[in-house]
Write an enzyme that holds these catalytic residues in place. Structure first.
Site, short mmCIF file in Angstrom:
data_model
loop_
_atom_site.label_atom_id
_atom_site.label_comp_id
_atom_site.label_asym_id
_atom_site.label_seq_id
_atom_site.Cartn_x
_atom_site.Cartn_y
_atom_site.Cartn_z
N ASP A 1 41.65 38.48 36.44
CA ASP A 1 40.88 39.72 36.24
C ASP A 1 39.46 39.31 35.82
OD1 ASP A 1 42.01 42.88 35.35
OD2 ASP A 1 39.91 42.31 35.03
N ASP B 1 36.71 36.38 39.45
CA ASP B 1 36.45 37.46 40.39
C ASP B 1 37.33 37.22 41.62
OD1 ASP B 1 35.19 39.11 42.45
OD2 ASP B 1 33.62 39.38 40.93
N ALA C 1 40.97 46.07 41.83
CA ALA C 1 40.26 46.87 42.84
C ALA C 1 39.06 47.55 42.22
CB ALA C 1 41.19 47.92 43.43
N TYR D 1 36.98 54.48 49.88
CA TYR D 1 38.06 53.90 49.06
C TYR D 1 39.41 54.03 49.80
CZ TYR D 1 41.57 53.87 45.27
OH TYR D 1 42.68 53.62 44.48
N LYS E 1 41.84 51.03 51.43
CA LYS E 1 43.26 50.84 51.12
C LYS E 1 44.08 50.81 52.42
CE LYS E 1 43.33 50.74 46.54
NZ LYS E 1 43.76 49.56 45.80
N ARG F 1 47.30 68.03 41.90
CA ARG F 1 47.59 66.62 42.07
C ARG F 1 49.02 66.38 41.62
NH1 ARG F 1 43.72 67.26 44.52
NH2 ARG F 1 41.69 66.27 44.40
N GLU G 1 36.19 67.32 47.85
CA GLU G 1 37.37 67.05 47.02
C GLU G 1 38.61 67.70 47.66
OE1 GLU G 1 38.94 67.24 42.41
OE2 GLU G 1 37.39 68.61 43.03
P1 NAD Z 1 41.81 49.63 36.42
O1 NAD Z 1 40.34 49.74 36.69
O2 NAD Z 1 42.28 49.89 35.04
O3 NAD Z 1 42.37 48.24 36.91
C1 NAD Z 1 41.72 47.44 37.87
C2 NAD Z 1 41.58 46.05 37.30
O4 NAD Z 1 40.99 45.22 38.30
C3 NAD Z 1 40.65 46.00 36.07
O5 NAD Z 1 41.26 45.26 35.04
C4 NAD Z 1 39.39 45.31 36.59
O6 NAD Z 1 38.72 44.56 35.58
C5 NAD Z 1 39.97 44.43 37.69
N1 NAD Z 1 38.99 44.11 38.72
C6 NAD Z 1 38.17 44.95 39.38
N2 NAD Z 1 37.40 44.29 40.24
C7 NAD Z 1 37.73 42.98 40.13
C8 NAD Z 1 37.27 41.80 40.75
N3 NAD Z 1 36.30 41.82 41.67
N4 NAD Z 1 37.84 40.61 40.39
C9 NAD Z 1 38.82 40.57 39.46
N5 NAD Z 1 39.30 41.66 38.82
C10 NAD Z 1 38.75 42.86 39.16
O7 NAD Z 1 42.50 50.65 37.46
P2 NAD Z 1 44.03 51.08 37.63
O8 NAD Z 1 44.05 52.57 37.58
O9 NAD Z 1 44.92 50.32 36.75
O10 NAD Z 1 44.27 50.67 39.14
C11 NAD Z 1 45.03 49.53 39.54
C12 NAD Z 1 45.29 49.60 41.02
O11 NAD Z 1 46.05 50.75 41.35
C13 NAD Z 1 44.04 49.65 41.88
O12 NAD Z 1 44.24 48.88 43.03
C14 NAD Z 1 43.94 51.11 42.26
O13 NAD Z 1 43.24 51.30 43.48
C15 NAD Z 1 45.41 51.46 42.38
N6 NAD Z 1 45.68 52.90 42.25
C16 NAD Z 1 45.45 53.53 41.07
C17 NAD Z 1 45.72 54.90 40.96
C18 NAD Z 1 45.50 55.67 39.67
O14 NAD Z 1 45.76 56.86 39.64
N7 NAD Z 1 45.04 55.03 38.60
C19 NAD Z 1 46.22 55.60 42.06
C20 NAD Z 1 46.43 54.91 43.25
C21 NAD Z 1 46.18 53.56 43.33
#
Ligand code: NAD
Length: 307
Positions: free
Chosen positions: A31, A51, A74, A141, A145, A208, A271
């Site tokens: 991370d 990264d 992400a 986005y 995906k 949602r 939206e």
């Molecule tokens: P989050 O932002 O809390 O977690 C993402 C993590 O990725 C963070 O810790 C961030 O520091 C790390 N990160 C981002 N860019 C990076 C990089 N370039 N290199 C290394 N680390 C990096 O978000 P989340 O809500 O926990 O989401 C996690 C995953 O679930 C994502 O892929 C997101 O698209 C997916 N997702 C989330 C939701 C939701 O409702 N939260 C819904 C659908 C999908």
């Protein structure tokens, strides 16, 4: 098993890391802490502040040869993806390929990818959407995906890399970052805990499917427990229940015993109006069930934000 979790300092994946460690797995977290926090990382996991776009992450995978890669890192801000689609693609597509290239070189046994059920189907033709619903993402986005989903199928076909794709609904729970565009539950909790007034976009009747993070964690555990059944599957993870934003606000207002009233701003252009997922497939294949009701999940989330 040796599991590498990307994004393991973030909201969702930090909970997955906790569960994998509790199951006795050897977990490494990658991370860059861009939105994640170091305090979310389980102290029993090895942490690599890298990264996912970098060469070092590739080298780490080549050196460690994880049995499983669970890819959650992400760029999660949908609005940012609209403003700067190339930046979104760099992290959400190109960096995913960086990891996939390393994964296939070390013959990783299984690759788990966090996709989106909220942003991949677009305006739904029917409710709830199952995995066969047409895919019409309305944001870069969502397009990113979907691209990674397609790449995963390419890596399966050409290199025999098995995958599980989870299309999550709107996830909420402790550790969600209230900054930016993330989750309405986290944003409202943050504002209500400071007795600030939340602004609801438009009439607040947009719906949602809110799924509690612990239920998602369960799905990620079932996937690695039953690798034969989860291989090369795409699963929606949602509750099948639509809830509008006004109701979320009222629930939270009650839980915070708040006197604050919401205001309504202009509706956000583009939206989605309604989003709700069917998780019948994952129930049938992995025996996954929703275990946390919205009331229970919100109560646990509010308890976290109050602390
Ligand atoms: P989050 O932002 O809390 O977690 C993402 C993590 O990725 C963070 O810790 C961030 O520091 C790390 N990160 C981002 N860019 C990076 C990089 N370039 N290199 C290394 N680390 C990096 O978000 P989340 O809500 O926990 O989401 C996690 C995953 O679930 C994502 O892929 C997101 O698209 C997916 N997702 C989330 C939701 C939701 O409702 N939260 C819904 C659908 C999908």
């Amino acid at each position: 098993m040796k599991i590498l979790v990307t994004g393991g300092a973030g909201f969702i994946a930090s909970h997955i890391v906790d569960a994998y460690i509790a199951l006795g797995h050897d977990v490494a977290v990658v991370d860059n802490l861009s939105t994640g926090r170091e305090e979310n990382i389980n102290p029993k996991a090895s942490f690599y502040k890298l990264d996912i776009c970098s060469e070092q992450v590739k080298e780490l995978i080549l050196e460690q040869k994880p049995d499983i890669i669970n890819h959650h890192a992400a760029q999660i801000d949908v609005r940012r993806s609209v403003q700067d689609p190339a930046y979104d693609a760099k992290i959400n597509i190109v960096a995913s390929l960086n990891i996939l290239e390393a994964a296939r070189q070390v013959s990783t046994k299984h690759f788990i990818f966090s996709s989106t059920g909220g942003a991949i189907y677009g305006e739904q033709d029917y409710f709830p959407a199952d995995e066969a619903h047409p895919l019409r993402p309305l944001s870069p986005y969502g397009v990113a995906k979907l691209s990674v989903e397609k790449y995963l199928d390419y890596y399966r076909a050409i290199y025999g890399l098995p995958y599980t794709i989870f299309r999550y609904a709107n996830v909420y729970g402790p550790r969600q970052n209230p900054k930016g565009e993330a989750g309405v539950v986290a944003i409202f909790c943050e504002l209500l805990s400071k007795t600030s007034t939340p602004t609801i976009n438009g009439d607040g009747l947009q719906t949602r499917d809110y799924v509690y993070v612990a239920d998602l964690v369960k799905a990620n555990c079932l996937a690695i427990e039953h690798l034969d059944k989860s291989a090369n599957q795409i699963f929606n993870i949602g509750t099948g229940i639509e809830t509008d934003v006004n109701s979320i606000f009222q629930h939270l207002k009650h839980l915070f015993a708040s006197e604050v009233d919401e205001t309504h701003g202009s509706a956000k252009a583009g939206e989605q109006r309604r989003s709700v997922l069917s998780s019948a497939l994952v129930s049938q294949v992995l025996g996954w069930r929703v275990e946390t009701s919205l009331e229970e999940g919100l109560e646990k989330t509010v308890a976290f934000y109050k602390k």
